[in-house]
Design an enzyme around this catalytic site. Sequence first.
Site, PDB file in Angstrom:
ATOM      1  N   GLU A 162     -36.534  14.144  -3.432  1.00 46.98           N
ATOM      2  CA  GLU A 162     -35.314  14.962  -3.443  1.00 46.98           C
ATOM      3  C   GLU A 162     -34.481  14.658  -4.680  1.00 46.98           C
ATOM      4  O   GLU A 162     -33.330  14.234  -4.580  1.00 46.98           O
ATOM      5  CB  GLU A 162     -34.486  14.655  -2.183  1.00 46.98           C
ATOM      6  CG  GLU A 162     -35.219  14.858  -0.868  1.00 46.98           C
ATOM      7  CD  GLU A 162     -34.454  14.286   0.333  1.00 46.98           C
ATOM      8  OE1 GLU A 162     -33.485  13.518   0.140  1.00 46.98           O
ATOM      9  OE2 GLU A 162     -34.835  14.613   1.457  1.00 46.98           O
ATOM     10  N   PRO A 163     -35.031  14.852  -5.877  1.00 49.55           N
ATOM     11  CA  PRO A 163     -34.270  14.520  -7.079  1.00 49.55           C
ATOM     12  C   PRO A 163     -33.173  15.548  -7.353  1.00 49.55           C
ATOM     13  O   PRO A 163     -33.381  16.753  -7.161  1.00 49.55           O
ATOM     14  CB  PRO A 163     -35.332  14.579  -8.180  1.00 49.55           C
ATOM     15  CG  PRO A 163     -36.277  15.629  -7.701  1.00 49.55           C
ATOM     16  CD  PRO A 163     -36.333  15.470  -6.202  1.00 49.55           C
TER      17      PRO A 163
ATOM     18  N   CYS B 167      -1.685  18.003 -12.889  1.00 53.40           N
ATOM     19  CA  CYS B 167      -0.554  17.098 -12.733  1.00 53.40           C
ATOM     20  C   CYS B 167      -0.940  15.849 -11.943  1.00 53.40           C
ATOM     21  O   CYS B 167      -0.511  15.655 -10.800  1.00 53.40           O
ATOM     22  CB  CYS B 167       0.592  17.822 -12.058  1.00 53.40           C
ATOM     23  SG  CYS B 167       1.017  19.306 -12.969  1.00 53.40           S
ATOM     24  N   GLU B 168      -1.796  15.036 -12.516  1.00 57.22           N
ATOM     25  CA  GLU B 168      -2.231  13.758 -11.949  1.00 57.22           C
ATOM     26  C   GLU B 168      -2.584  12.867 -13.131  1.00 57.22           C
ATOM     27  O   GLU B 168      -3.278  13.321 -14.043  1.00 57.22           O
ATOM     28  CB  GLU B 168      -3.534  13.910 -11.141  1.00 57.22           C
ATOM     29  CG  GLU B 168      -3.501  14.880 -10.006  1.00 57.22           C
ATOM     30  CD  GLU B 168      -3.455  14.201  -8.642  1.00 57.22           C
ATOM     31  OE1 GLU B 168      -3.545  12.950  -8.584  1.00 57.22           O
ATOM     32  OE2 GLU B 168      -3.331  14.936  -7.656  1.00 57.22           O
TER      33      GLU B 168
ATOM     34  N   ARG C  61     -15.906  13.791 -11.766  1.00 48.83           N
ATOM     35  CA  ARG C  61     -16.550  12.473 -11.812  1.00 48.83           C
ATOM     36  C   ARG C  61     -15.715  11.374 -12.475  1.00 48.83           C
ATOM     37  O   ARG C  61     -15.643  10.275 -11.926  1.00 48.83           O
ATOM     38  CB  ARG C  61     -17.945  12.567 -12.454  1.00 48.83           C
ATOM     39  CG  ARG C  61     -18.910  13.460 -11.671  1.00 48.83           C
ATOM     40  CD  ARG C  61     -20.347  13.373 -12.161  1.00 48.83           C
ATOM     41  NE  ARG C  61     -20.947  12.102 -11.827  1.00 48.83           N
ATOM     42  CZ  ARG C  61     -21.107  11.089 -12.651  1.00 48.83           C
ATOM     43  NH1 ARG C  61     -20.748  11.196 -13.921  1.00 48.83           N
ATOM     44  NH2 ARG C  61     -21.628   9.969 -12.238  1.00 48.83           N
TER      45      ARG C  61
ATOM     46  N   GLY D 236     -32.152  10.038  -6.153  1.00 44.23           N
ATOM     47  CA  GLY D 236     -31.358   8.888  -6.573  1.00 44.23           C
ATOM     48  C   GLY D 236     -31.663   8.293  -7.918  1.00 44.23           C
ATOM     49  O   GLY D 236     -30.937   7.412  -8.391  1.00 44.23           O
TER      50      GLY D 236
ATOM     51  N   ARG E 214     -29.783  14.598  -9.748  1.00 43.56           N
ATOM     52  CA  ARG E 214     -29.209  14.213 -11.033  1.00 43.56           C
ATOM     53  C   ARG E 214     -30.237  14.079 -12.162  1.00 43.56           C
ATOM     54  O   ARG E 214     -30.008  14.541 -13.271  1.00 43.56           O
ATOM     55  CB  ARG E 214     -28.481  12.869 -10.855  1.00 43.56           C
ATOM     56  CG  ARG E 214     -27.661  12.441 -12.031  1.00 43.56           C
ATOM     57  CD  ARG E 214     -27.160  10.998 -11.841  1.00 43.56           C
ATOM     58  NE  ARG E 214     -26.594  10.745 -10.541  1.00 43.56           N
ATOM     59  CZ  ARG E 214     -25.296  10.842 -10.253  1.00 43.56           C
ATOM     60  NH1 ARG E 214     -24.438  11.160 -11.195  1.00 43.56           N
ATOM     61  NH2 ARG E 214     -24.860  10.588  -9.030  1.00 43.56           N
TER      62      ARG E 214
ATOM     63  N   TYR F 109     -15.073   8.478  -9.841  1.00 40.32           N
ATOM     64  CA  TYR F 109     -15.881   7.257  -9.965  1.00 40.32           C
ATOM     65  C   TYR F 109     -15.548   6.465 -11.224  1.00 40.32           C
ATOM     66  O   TYR F 109     -16.206   5.457 -11.502  1.00 40.32           O
ATOM     67  CB  TYR F 109     -17.381   7.595 -10.046  1.00 40.32           C
ATOM     68  CG  TYR F 109     -17.910   8.604  -9.059  1.00 40.32           C
ATOM     69  CD1 TYR F 109     -17.853   8.357  -7.684  1.00 40.32           C
ATOM     70  CD2 TYR F 109     -18.509   9.784  -9.488  1.00 40.32           C
ATOM     71  CE1 TYR F 109     -18.372   9.276  -6.787  1.00 40.32           C
ATOM     72  CE2 TYR F 109     -19.035  10.701  -8.597  1.00 40.32           C
ATOM     73  CZ  TYR F 109     -18.962  10.448  -7.244  1.00 40.32           C
ATOM     74  OH  TYR F 109     -19.482  11.346  -6.367  1.00 40.32           O
TER      75      TYR F 109
HETATM   76  C1  LIG Z   1     -27.445  13.540  -2.929  1.00 41.81           C
HETATM   77  C2  LIG Z   1     -28.772  13.451  -2.298  1.00 41.81           C
HETATM   78  C3  LIG Z   1     -29.932  13.533  -3.072  1.00 41.81           C
HETATM   79  C4  LIG Z   1     -29.915  13.662  -4.576  1.00 41.81           C
HETATM   80  O1  LIG Z   1     -29.462  12.519  -5.198  1.00 41.81           O
HETATM   81  P1  LIG Z   1     -29.566  12.384  -6.791  1.00 41.81           P
HETATM   82  O2  LIG Z   1     -28.962  11.080  -7.078  1.00 41.81           O
HETATM   83  O3  LIG Z   1     -28.800  13.510  -7.379  1.00 41.81           O
HETATM   84  O4  LIG Z   1     -31.014  12.436  -7.132  1.00 41.81           O
HETATM   85  C5  LIG Z   1     -31.149  13.488  -2.424  1.00 41.81           C
HETATM   86  N1  LIG Z   1     -31.227  13.369  -1.077  1.00 41.81           N
HETATM   87  C6  LIG Z   1     -30.138  13.287  -0.304  1.00 41.81           C
HETATM   88  C7  LIG Z   1     -30.288  13.158   1.158  1.00 41.81           C
HETATM   89  C8  LIG Z   1     -28.866  13.320  -0.882  1.00 41.81           C
HETATM   90  O5  LIG Z   1     -27.795  13.222  -0.108  1.00 41.81           O
END
Ligand SMILES: *Cc1c(COP(=O)(O)O)cnc(C)c1O
Length: 422
Positions: free
Chosen positions: A274-275, A343-344, A313, A240, A277, A317
Amino acid sequence: MHYFQYKDKELFCEDVSIAEIAEKVGTPFYLYSHGTLVRHYHAFDRAFGTAPHIVCYSVKANSNIGVLKTFINEGSGLDIVSGGELYRALQAGAPPEKVVFSGVGKSNEEIEYAIKTGILMFNVESSQELRRINAAAERLGTMARVSIRVNPDVDPKTHPYISTGLKKNKFGIEADKAIGEYVYARDNLKNLDIIGIDTHIGSQITETAPFSDALKKTKGLVNKLRGEGINIEYLDVGGGLGITYDKEEPPYPSKYGKAIIAETKDMDVTLIFEPGRVIVGNAGILVSKVLYTKTASNKNFIIVDAAMNDLARPSLYGSYHAIWPVNKDKTGEITADVVGPVCESGDFFAKDRELPLFSSGDLIAVMSVGAYGFAMSSNYNSRCRAAEVMVLRDKWEVIRRRESFEDIIRGESMPDFIEEAK
Ligand SMILES: *Cc1c(COP(=O)(O)O)cnc(C)c1O
């Protein structure tokens, strides 16, 4: 820091001219810098120093097996959210003991596949899923390792579609219900090995406070669980951490690392991250060609050959992506919308943006699309998905070929009864 830089007036990826790649593979294409991927991975990994931890790169951000292999070679584990991602992980040679499986809707087939593979653990998101994983392990005559994903009810202050740790979000189990689930599992679900706790509060988070808040709540829970004799060995902090697309100033991984360590240093756990982005986002660009320019009464349009099916994206968003010229030889500027052929009216990359005075045939680079770029692409409007290319210093290679028209209709058929009914 990334390795997309101008040499003289021409944009390069590491030591390779982007215009030269475009010449050979056509447009549009995604371009990833191996040096940037590796640099970002290590900047993140280093942020936790000697604290016991495993970095599990989040496959969904960019799931090309060439990208996965890059991280696996650096020692990364993987965070997956589907059976398809597990398949990719294994194809890329991921060590199963470093794979964690998250997501609210794991099917029986996916659960069995992951148990047979011997992944490190499931991050379980509901009471029913906990029972289902136990039953699957029982059928297979084995044990399944699990963490419970706790929803800490903190506001990550990000786009509502990518906030996941609020009570109203579909993710995880509410903190006050989680203890009951752990105790129930301990007493009744004999094929589960309960080893951890997990929290992931959202994506593109640009301050450390929400992470610290979530950890404070999780820590309280871990203490209570240990009081119940439930041994929590792993604390999964999720992903995140945000990146700079425009003017955001997210904390560097080093600062994020300090904040996490401050909350967890006396907890005696192995941390899991869990990186997605933050590692891949700025390591990829989308190269596209200007097809046409046109002027309506009070608006200029630059029509390019990439579209919302390639990069969703902005449409999804309203997100900002910088747009750079591949050749900085233009004189003059224009304020224009950059749009694709789909076509949007939602098919745009930029609105009322000040840009060089592009003309037909010019190449543009849409920046910061390494995460949730190709991974979210589709065949909408029956457009062939773009090629993906990776650069390492002066070498480059196509890591996913551009789709063909045959690819577009693969798996489709015209049933005989249509003819019979004619
Ligand atoms: C999407 C997701 C991530 C990665 O999120 P980033 O914002 O890309 O770091 C990590 N863990 C879980 C469970 C996710 O769904």
